[in-house]
Enzyme design. Structure first.
Site, short mmCIF file in Angstrom:
data_model
loop_
_atom_site.label_atom_id
_atom_site.label_comp_id
_atom_site.label_asym_id
_atom_site.label_seq_id
_atom_site.Cartn_x
_atom_site.Cartn_y
_atom_site.Cartn_z
N ASP A 187 0.98 -1.26 0.01
CA ASP A 187 0.20 -0.03 -0.01
C ASP A 187 0.83 1.14 0.02
O ASP A 187 1.74 1.37 0.67
CB ASP A 187 -0.86 -0.07 1.31
CG ASP A 187 -2.24 0.88 0.90
OD1 ASP A 187 -3.18 -0.09 0.93
OD2 ASP A 187 -2.16 1.67 0.32
N HIS A 222 -11.78 10.88 -0.04
CA HIS A 222 -13.19 10.55 0.60
C HIS A 222 -14.20 11.73 0.00
O HIS A 222 -15.56 11.28 0.09
CB HIS A 222 -13.05 10.68 2.17
CG HIS A 222 -12.12 9.80 2.52
ND1 HIS A 222 -12.86 8.49 3.08
CD2 HIS A 222 -10.93 9.50 2.77
CE1 HIS A 222 -11.88 7.59 3.61
NE2 HIS A 222 -10.48 8.20 3.18
N ARG A 276 -4.93 14.89 6.35
CA ARG A 276 -4.21 13.59 5.86
C ARG A 276 -4.22 13.34 4.43
O ARG A 276 -3.13 13.28 3.92
CB ARG A 276 -5.11 12.54 6.65
CG ARG A 276 -4.70 11.12 6.35
CD ARG A 276 -5.75 10.15 7.27
NE ARG A 276 -5.28 8.82 6.83
CZ ARG A 276 -4.65 7.99 7.57
NH1 ARG A 276 -4.06 8.45 8.60
NH2 ARG A 276 -4.47 6.82 7.01
N ASP A 277 -5.23 13.71 3.69
CA ASP A 277 -5.14 13.74 2.18
C ASP A 277 -4.76 14.94 1.40
O ASP A 277 -4.55 14.94 0.28
CB ASP A 277 -6.60 13.26 1.84
CG ASP A 277 -7.39 12.28 2.19
OD1 ASP A 277 -8.31 11.72 2.42
OD2 ASP A 277 -6.22 11.11 2.53
N ARG A 287 -11.05 14.96 11.45
CA ARG A 287 -11.41 13.57 10.83
C ARG A 287 -10.83 12.36 11.76
O ARG A 287 -11.64 11.20 11.65
CB ARG A 287 -10.60 13.39 9.43
CG ARG A 287 -9.35 13.46 9.46
CD ARG A 287 -8.97 13.20 7.95
NE ARG A 287 -8.72 11.79 7.59
CZ ARG A 287 -8.77 11.28 6.53
NH1 ARG A 287 -8.49 12.11 5.33
NH2 ARG A 287 -8.93 9.95 6.07
N LYS A 305 -12.32 4.61 11.78
CA LYS A 305 -13.01 3.51 11.26
C LYS A 305 -12.58 2.30 12.08
O LYS A 305 -12.58 1.24 11.31
CB LYS A 305 -12.62 3.32 9.59
CG LYS A 305 -11.08 2.88 9.31
CD LYS A 305 -11.11 2.69 8.02
CE LYS A 305 -9.56 2.44 7.54
NZ LYS A 305 -9.42 2.02 6.00
N SER A 362 -17.02 5.55 1.31
CA SER A 362 -18.06 5.28 2.45
C SER A 362 -17.03 4.87 3.73
O SER A 362 -17.59 5.00 4.91
CB SER A 362 -19.03 4.09 2.13
OG SER A 362 -19.51 3.17 3.13
N ASP A 363 -15.94 4.22 3.31
CA ASP A 363 -15.37 3.24 4.37
C ASP A 363 -14.90 4.00 5.72
O ASP A 363 -14.81 3.28 6.58
CB ASP A 363 -14.40 2.72 3.70
CG ASP A 363 -12.81 3.31 3.74
OD1 ASP A 363 -11.81 2.76 4.09
OD2 ASP A 363 -13.04 4.46 3.64
N ARG A 364 -14.90 5.37 5.68
CA ARG A 364 -14.67 6.04 7.16
C ARG A 364 -16.06 6.80 7.58
O ARG A 364 -16.12 6.44 8.80
CB ARG A 364 -13.47 6.95 6.79
CG ARG A 364 -12.28 6.20 6.69
CD ARG A 364 -11.23 7.33 6.97
NE ARG A 364 -9.83 6.81 6.94
CZ ARG A 364 -9.13 6.38 8.16
NH1 ARG A 364 -9.75 6.53 9.36
NH2 ARG A 364 -8.05 5.84 8.14
N HIS A 373 0.94 8.30 5.77
CA HIS A 373 -0.08 9.31 5.85
C HIS A 373 0.16 10.16 7.10
O HIS A 373 -0.43 11.35 7.23
CB HIS A 373 -1.49 8.64 6.40
CG HIS A 373 -2.12 8.32 4.91
ND1 HIS A 373 -2.80 9.10 4.13
CD2 HIS A 373 -2.61 7.13 4.37
CE1 HIS A 373 -3.11 8.57 2.97
NE2 HIS A 373 -3.12 7.43 3.19
N HIS A 428 -1.87 10.88 -0.83
CA HIS A 428 -1.38 9.83 -2.29
C HIS A 428 -0.80 10.78 -3.35
O HIS A 428 -0.84 11.97 -3.24
CB HIS A 428 -2.56 9.22 -2.67
CG HIS A 428 -3.17 8.29 -1.52
ND1 HIS A 428 -4.38 7.68 -1.38
CD2 HIS A 428 -2.61 7.82 -0.35
CE1 HIS A 428 -4.61 7.04 -0.56
NE2 HIS A 428 -3.64 7.15 0.27
O1 LIG Z 1 -8.47 6.74 4.77
C1 LIG Z 1 -7.38 7.07 4.62
O2 LIG Z 1 -6.84 6.60 5.53
C2 LIG Z 1 -6.91 7.98 3.87
O3 LIG Z 1 -7.80 9.21 3.62
C3 LIG Z 1 -6.95 7.14 2.54
O4 LIG Z 1 -6.20 5.92 2.30
P1 LIG Z 1 -6.51 4.81 1.69
O5 LIG Z 1 -6.98 5.42 0.38
O6 LIG Z 1 -4.99 4.19 1.18
O7 LIG Z 1 -7.18 3.93 2.46
MN LIG Z 2 -3.81 2.50 -0.31
MN LIG Z 3 -3.74 5.75 2.06
#
Ligand SMILES: O=C(O)[C@H](O)COP(=O)(O)O
Ligand SMILES: [Mn+2]
Ligand SMILES: [Mn+2]
Length: 510
Positions: A16, A127, A157-158, A189, A195, A263-265, A399, A458
């Site tokens: 990653d 996000h 972070r982003d 955040r 998450k 969605s994931d966070r 990050h 990223h």
């Molecule tokens: O959610 C995070 O940790 C970052 O904003 C995005 O990281 P990831 O896309 O590598 O999960």
């Molecule tokens: Mn990644």
């Molecule tokens: Mn990342």
């Protein structure tokens, strides 16, 4: 007994955040001592593949991210990511006429209810995109909604840290240009987009948004003045009127719209707010489909990502073992499978957890040794055709924006990859190594005013892809250049002696 394959079984390692850039300022990967990762890129067939922008289904020039990265690696084809689908709806006017949105807004206008917009305010495009708030404010104004409250989540972070003021200033400009909207709360955040399941963090945001409970401030400048730990950890703060009363709480007849397209966070906060407001008459919507426990109607649907590697492995009865630390477990299961919750009979999932509070700069090694242990154990099994693992350190530590910690993360990763390669050779397995997007190769970036700032986000850089052959396996001298993450599943399937999935447009790199 699951048949292994006529050809060699193998291992897929997603490193990653493992991007490629020429050595230079901020390139932590160029500084890190990584003799194994450097060595395989010259000794074995290797190439660079695209992992950002339109190559993977993002808007051109958009940095890659883990979700779309793992989805495309799994799907064997580029996929229209949620951010592209939202932008397309905005550009075509589809969002403005979206029936779920217009019905909700018309009900607010008729009933005098308020709209609460909750989202990450930056242009990191991982996000969310702050400009989507402008469109939503403009649509709400056009539909006659008089009160729109923005519950802003600060990033750091982003995008570079300590840039929240720049983005919150943009949001205030949106209020002026659209004629509607006001900031109601500001939360980092680290609280709003946790998450890890730490609901104490989430609850602070829920109480600020729904009940106006929390730290108080008159405006965002005052909020940020107190943010000693940077944008990620801005204390959830409620903005108040001159009398010190919260400007907004969520009331019966209001509506909430979550504005993150990923969605994931945010899903943890969405579920917590749905629960907190279970007895209230509040309509709750999300911009895109969230993987929440609650059923939250979405404005914009998802692209179909079925027919990928997981379906092909199942179709051929090939057993796979998925391994990752908790930070990236969904990536090697749910996302690699095309956002499909279903764990197939031929799949085993190994989630490496730790009771230790994550301190990525203090412990850049994280629990990677235990991830490698699990990979090596699975590699020793003759009924396992493919081990698929995510090695999270380079991205997760990247990050933090801490260059030196990220160098250590890369160096530790190198040692664990060495262990895995040794086990692969001992068990007659090939190994495919690929990044899912760039991160650590660029650890500094000019901030909005041009001064270089630590950057943990990223990149749009290509990522290495390497195929280490099984002992005795004959491979071409080089991999095909000009590929993308869409070509990884076809390469893995070719190495397993299997054809592309019918939905795959990617081509093997061999
Ligand atoms: O959610 C995070 O940790 C970052 O904003 C995005 O990281 P990831 O896309 O590598 O999960
Ligand atoms: Mn990644
Ligand atoms: Mn990342």
């Amino acid at each position: 007994m699951t048949e292994t394959t006529g050809t060699n079984p193998g291992i897929l390692l997603v490193l990653d955040g493992w991007g490629h850039a020429e050595p230079g300022a901020g390139n932590a990967l160029a500084v890190a001592e990584t003799p194994v990762l450097d060595g395989i890129r010259t000794k074995y067939p290797a190439t660079l593949v695209e992992a950002s922008g339109e190559h993977v289904g993002l808007l051109p020039g958009t940095v890659g991210n883990s979700e779309i990265g793992h989805m495309v690696i799994g799907a064997g084809r580029p996929l229209d990511y949620d951010s592209v689908l939202v932008q397309r709806q905005i550009d075509t006017g589809g969002l403005r006429d979206n029936p779920r949105l217009t019905e909700a807004l018309d009900a607010l206008a008729a009933g005098g209810g308020a709209l609460h917009l909750i989202g990450l305010v930056s242009d990191g495009q991982i996000h969310a995109h702050v400009d989507h708030l402008h469109e939503l404010l403009s649509i709400a104004a056009a539909r006659g909604v008089e009160r729109v409250w923005v519950h802003a989540v600060t990033d750091g972070r982003d995008v570079a840290d300590r840039t929240a003021g720049h983005y919150l200033g943009r949001v205030e400009e949106f209020f002026a240009t659209t004629g509607v909207g006001r900031l109601a709360t500001v939360s980092g955040r680290g609280y709003a987009l946790d998450k890890s399941g730490d609901l104490e963090l989430t609850a602070k945001v829920t109480q600020a948004v729904a009940d106006g409970d929390g730290a108080l401030a008159r405006d965002y400048v005052q909020v940020l003045a107190g943010a000693g730990d940077g944008d990620v950890w801005v204390t959830p703060t409620v903005l108040t009127d001159a009398a010190g009363e919260p400007l907004a709480t969520v009331r019966d007849g209001d509506a909430i719209l979550f504005a993150n397209f990923r969605s994931d966070r945010i899903q943890q906060l969405a579920d917590d707010l749905v629960k907190h407001l279970a007895e209230s008459d509040v309509r709750i919507l999300s911009l895109t489909q969230y993987a929440t426990t609650a059923d939250i109607p979405a404005l914009v649907g998802r692209a179909d990502a079925s027919g990928g590697l997981a379906d092909q492995l199942e179709a051929h009865g090939l057993r796979s073992v998925r391994v990752a630390e908790q930070e990236k477990f969904e990536h090697v299961t749910y996302y690699l499978n095309g956002r499909d919750e279903r764990r197939r009979e031929v799949e085993e999932h190994v989630r490496i957890t730790s009771d230790e509070a994550p301190g990525y700069t203090a412990r850049p090694e994280m629990n990677l040794d235990r991830v490698a242990d699990a990979v090596i154990e699975a590699a020793g099994r003759s009924d396992v055709a493919l081990v698929a693992a995510n090695l999270a350190n380079i991205d997760v530590v990247g990050h933090t924006g801490d260059h030196d910690a990220t160098v250590k993360a890369a160096e530790y990763t190198d040692g664990q990859v060495d262990r895995i390669l040794t086990a692969a050779a001992a068990t007659g397995r090939w190994v495919v190594l690929v990044g899912d997007h760039g991160n650590a190769e660029r650890m500094s970036k000019p901030g909005p005013d041009g001064t270089p700032l630590p950057y943990g986000g990223h990149t749009t850089n290509p990522v290495p892809a390497v195929v280490v052959p099984a002992p005795g396996q004959v491979l071409p001298d080089a991999l095909r250049d000009g590929g993308s993450l869409a070509d990884i599943a076809p390469t893995v399937l070719a190495l397993l002696g299997r054809p592309n999935g019918p939905a795959m447009t990617g081509r093997s790199l061999l």
